[in-house]
Design a protein around this motif. Structure first.
Motif, PDB file in Angstrom:
ATOM      1  N   ASN A  44     -88.044 -27.875 -40.357  1.00  0.00           N
ATOM      2  CA  ASN A  44     -86.992 -28.888 -40.349  1.00  0.00           C
ATOM      3  C   ASN A  44     -86.816 -29.493 -38.958  1.00  0.00           C
ATOM      4  O   ASN A  44     -85.708 -29.602 -38.430  1.00  0.00           O
ATOM      5  CB  ASN A  44     -85.666 -28.286 -40.832  1.00  0.00           C
ATOM      6  N   LEU A  45     -87.929 -29.883 -38.357  1.00  0.00           N
ATOM      7  CA  LEU A  45     -87.910 -30.406 -36.998  1.00  0.00           C
ATOM      8  C   LEU A  45     -88.001 -31.927 -37.005  1.00  0.00           C
ATOM      9  O   LEU A  45     -88.544 -32.532 -37.916  1.00  0.00           O
ATOM     10  CB  LEU A  45     -89.074 -29.821 -36.196  1.00  0.00           C
ATOM     11  N   ASP A  46     -87.476 -32.526 -35.973  1.00  0.00           N
ATOM     12  CA  ASP A  46     -87.517 -33.976 -35.821  1.00  0.00           C
ATOM     13  C   ASP A  46     -88.953 -34.396 -35.512  1.00  0.00           C
ATOM     14  O   ASP A  46     -89.497 -34.060 -34.457  1.00  0.00           O
ATOM     15  CB  ASP A  46     -86.575 -34.386 -34.685  1.00  0.00           C
ATOM     16  N   TRP A  47     -89.583 -35.142 -36.417  1.00  0.00           N
ATOM     17  CA  TRP A  47     -90.986 -35.513 -36.264  1.00  0.00           C
ATOM     18  C   TRP A  47     -91.234 -36.374 -35.028  1.00  0.00           C
ATOM     19  O   TRP A  47     -92.347 -36.419 -34.498  1.00  0.00           O
ATOM     20  CB  TRP A  47     -91.481 -36.246 -37.510  1.00  0.00           C
ATOM     21  N   ARG A  48     -90.201 -37.060 -34.529  1.00  0.00           N
ATOM     22  CA  ARG A  48     -90.392 -37.917 -33.352  1.00  0.00           C
ATOM     23  C   ARG A  48     -90.734 -37.112 -32.104  1.00  0.00           C
ATOM     24  O   ARG A  48     -91.277 -37.646 -31.132  1.00  0.00           O
ATOM     25  CB  ARG A  48     -89.137 -38.758 -33.121  1.00  0.00           C
ATOM     26  N   LEU A  49     -90.440 -35.820 -32.134  1.00  0.00           N
ATOM     27  CA  LEU A  49     -90.788 -34.963 -31.005  1.00  0.00           C
ATOM     28  C   LEU A  49     -92.306 -34.830 -30.846  1.00  0.00           C
ATOM     29  O   LEU A  49     -92.790 -34.475 -29.772  1.00  0.00           O
ATOM     30  CB  LEU A  49     -90.159 -33.579 -31.185  1.00  0.00           C
ATOM     31  N   CYS A  50     -93.048 -35.114 -31.924  1.00  0.00           N
ATOM     32  CA  CYS A  50     -94.516 -35.055 -31.854  1.00  0.00           C
ATOM     33  C   CYS A  50     -95.070 -36.033 -30.827  1.00  0.00           C
ATOM     34  O   CYS A  50     -96.121 -35.800 -30.227  1.00  0.00           O
ATOM     35  CB  CYS A  50     -95.125 -35.379 -33.215  1.00  0.00           C
TER      36      CYS A  50
END
Length: 290
Positions: free
Chosen positions: A102-108
């Motif tokens: 459930n992590l914010d994909w923008r952190l990728c």
């Protein structure tokens, strides 16, 4: 980030003796009774989602920062990657697995930002799984990493309006590589032409090609795939809407693929195959048996 090693002669000297470390190119201060091990400089493989989740669970954020979880994580990751830069980290592989945690994909996007290009300039393998938007990430990786040998993509994203852009950017990512050897793509629904055409750019180096659950509706002929004469493994599994026009170039070229050892060509449904598809399946079976 720094791990103290027990000096030679200590309880774990059989594991961490100075001679063994030196033989592996790890130089320690001769007269320092408590040498430090520069762990970050040895990092080669990064599980991106797990790293973010570990930072989140570390307890380093105060209550105010917890309310702004993504912003706090972005800041923390920036600090971590700056440390990596200071230690000369050069990553070999990254696994972007985000949704499960459930992590914010923008952190990728941070790791493939130009600010940290030195960390990924020699990247050899990238894996992108789970349903999260990938169109921008594909483009960033293409701009930063040119020496990938392995690309694994599971779904193009979760937003229907951006799937076409993701498809185009993935094709650009494939074409931007210097010597791609392994390509695996799963769950592409229609308009596979850009992906199939991008294979021409890797015809001299591609050794393993795997597609799973791809809808080839209105796809171009597979001329680019037929050019990949170095293939050792070819898997097109659970495919949809493949027609004679697409496979004809592959039928003509398959016997020229002298290194081909592993072949799988299995439709989503076994019913209603055309004569050309049946012929291709028979030719592939003969190649595998030989």
């Amino acid at each position: 980030m720094l791990f103290t090693l027990i000096p030679e002669g200590g309880a774990t000297s059989r594991i961490f003796n100075r001679g063994l470390l030196l033989s592996q190119g790890i130089k320690l201060p001769v007269n320092n009774p408590n040498p430090y091990f520069p762990y970050p400089s040895f990092i080669k493989n990064l599980a991106y989602g797990e790293l973010i989740n570990s930072i989140r669970k570390s307890g380093v954020f105060d209550k105010k920062e917890e309310k702004q979880d993504s912003l706090a994580l972005w800041f923390a990751l920036t600090v971590v990657f700056e440390v990596f830069k200071d230690y000369g980290v050069s990553l070999h592989s990254i696994n972007f697995k985000m949704q499960k945690n459930n992590l914010d994909w923008r952190l990728c996007h941070l790791i493939v930002n130009q600010q940290f290009s030195s960390l990924v300039s020699n990247l050899k393998s990238v894996t992108l799984v789970d349903y999260f938007p990938k169109e921008v990430l594909f483009l960033q990786i293409a701009n930063t990493c040119k020496n990938l040998e392995k690309i694994v993509v599971w779904t193009l994203g979760d937003h229907k309006n951006k799937i076409q852009k993701a498809r185009q950017n993935l094709a650009h990512l494939i074409s931007s590589q210097c010597h791609l050897k392994q390509l695996e793509i799963s769950y592409v629904h229609g308009h596979a032409t850009p992906l199939m055409q991008s294979l021409a750019s890797q015809a001299k180096t591609l050794q393993r090609f795997r597609l799973y659950n791809v809808n080839f509706d209105k796809c171009c002929p597979w001329d680019a795939l037929a050019e990949c004469k170095q293939l050792e493994s070819l898997e097109i599994l659970s495919y949809h809407k493949v027609n004679e026009n697409m496979v004809h170039p592959l039928i003509d070229a398959i016997n020229q693929m002298k290194n081909l050892k592993m072949v799988e060509f299995i439709p989503y449904s076994m019913g209603g195959e055309s004569a050309s598809l049946q012929k291709l399946r028979n030719v592939l079976k003969e190649v595998e048996n030989n």
